[in-house]
Design a protein around this motif. Sequence first.
Motif: not given
Length: 560
Positions: A13, A45, A179, A208-209, A17, A148, A184, A211-212, A186, A31
Motif C-alpha cells: 500500500r 495505484v 482499508a 483513517d479508512w 501511494m 482497491v 486503497i 486513502s483519497y 478512493i 487526501k
Amino acid sequence: MNSSSWTSKADDRAARMARAAAALGTRLAGKRVDTEAIGTLLEAVLSPGDRVCLEGNNQKQADFLAQALVQVDPQRVHGLHMVQSVLALPEHLDVFENGVASRLDFSFSGPQGARLAKLVSGGRIEIGAIHTYLELFARYFVDLTPKVALVAAQAADAEGNLYTGPNTEDTPAIVEATAFSGGIVIAQVNELVDGTTTRLPRIDIPADWVSYVVKAPRPNFIEPLFTRDPAQISEIQVLMAMMAIKGIYGEYGVQRLNHGIGFDTAAIELLLPTYGESLGLKGKIAKHWALNPHPALIPAIEAGWVESVHSFGSELGMEDYIRARSDVFFTGPDGSLRSNRAFCQAAGHYACDLFIGSTLQMDLDGNSSTATLGRIAGFGGAPNMGADARGRRHSSPAWLKAGREARAGRSGAAGTPRGQKLVVQMVETFREHMQPAFVDRLDAWTLQEQAGMELPPIMIYGDDVTHILTEEGIANLLMCRSDAEREQAIRGVAGYTAVGLGRDRRAVENLRDRGVIRRPQDLGIDPRDATRNLLAARSMRDLVRASGGLYQPPKRFRNW
C-alpha cells in the motif's frame, strides 16, 4: 504475503501511494485529488490482476470513478478482477470489452443483464459466481478482499471523513474490508466541506479508512429502484394482494417482513389501510419491515400500521418524508436516513418471518430463477431473503405455525420441532410478451452449460419456497407430503400455461379439499371486488397528498 515479511500488504500500500504522490505532484493535497487527475491516480495505484471493488449498488453508483476506470491505459492496467454488487451502468461492462478487467464476481445485473449474457457467451467475461449480497460482502472479508475500492459518498471534509447521506448502502462493508487489509480506498464525493466554516452533517466513514477523495463533476447517479407508480397496478395484482393479505399475512399473523421489488408487492402495501383495515388486521400484521422507504408504504405509515422500517438503501424524493417520520425510520442526529445493505440483509434473513417476491421462471420442483436465456439478471438479495435461516433460534407465532405445518406427521430428524420462514413467490402465470412463468425446465440449466458453471444459477431453491401465489390461488407447499403432491400443487396454480394444463385434475381437487390449494372463493374473496378503488393511493399524486406534501417524486414519475 511472503515468508520473510509480515508487512507485505502495508508495504505494498505504501509503495502504491508513493507512486501516486509522485505522479500527482501538486494535484494531490492531503487526501484530496484534483478532479481532472483521477486517471493518473488510478494508473498509479492499480496493478494488473488487482481485485477491485467498484461501488455499484442497487441504487447508488460510483459513476465518475467507473467512467475513469474505463479510460485507463489497458497496457498499464489490465486483467482486473471486479467484485461488485450490481452491474448497472454501461461502464461496468465496458471495462471487460476493452481488456481492463477479465473476471467478475457480482450479485445483480438487471439493467445490463442482456449485454452480460452476450459477453459471457462470447468468452469475454469469466464469472466466478453470482452471489447474494450478504454472501458477496462476507467474501470481501475472506477470499475476495479488494486491493482497491472505488466508492461514492455525498460529502467529505478536509481530513477525508465521509458523509454518505441516506444512500449509505454497501459503502461500510466495502471500505472496511479494503482499508483493514492493506488496500486503497478512493471516494468520489458530490461536495467538499472545510470542517470549520462548513461541517459534515455526520461522519459515516472515518478519514483513517479513506486513502483519497476526489470531487466528481456531477452528483453520483442514484436509481429510484423501488418506486412504483400506483397508476400501473392492475386489478389482477389487486386480487393477488388481497389473497396475500388474507390468506398468508392474516393466516400466519406476519408482523416482521420483507417485500421484493414489484407492482404486486406495492399493491399489498397500498391495500393495508383499506382491505387490511376491513379485515381487522391493523396491529396484528405488517408492523416491522426490512425494506427500502417505498413511497407505496406512505399510506400505511400514515394510517399507523407501520412501527419500524430498516432500509437497504434510500429512495429518491423520500428524504423530507423520512426526516419527518424519524420514529419509523433509522435516522441520524442530522435527521437523514442511515441505510446499510449488509445489516438489512442480515435483518431480512434472520429477523423477518416472511419474504414475498417474484421471479421470471419456476419449475415443477419450485426452483425459481431470474437468470434466463439471453439475460443474466443475477439475484440481488433474494437468495438470503428467500431462504429459511437454519441458524435462527428465536421464535414467533408465524415462524412456529409454518414449522408445524412443514413437520406435521414426520418423524426423526425431519420431524424435530422447529420453525420455518415463510417464503412466498408471487407471480402472474404469464409474464411480458405472454412468456409463461411456469416451465418444465429452467433456463438456468442451459446457462450452466453455456457458461461452464459448477451449478445452475437458481435464485431460490424449491425446498425453501413455502407458498406460491398466482391469480389462480395459493399453493401451500408446507402441507405437501411428497414430490408428486408438490408438483400437482404447483400445476394447480399455474393457470393456462403448459405446466398448468398438464395437471391431474382429481389430484388438484384433492389438494384443494385439504386446503393445500386455495382459490379466491375458498378465502371468501370475490374477484369482482378486486378493483383499483381498493388502493389507498391510485397515482403518484395521491402518494404526495398522503405524505402531506413531504414526498417529492423524481421528475420521471410526475405527470402533473
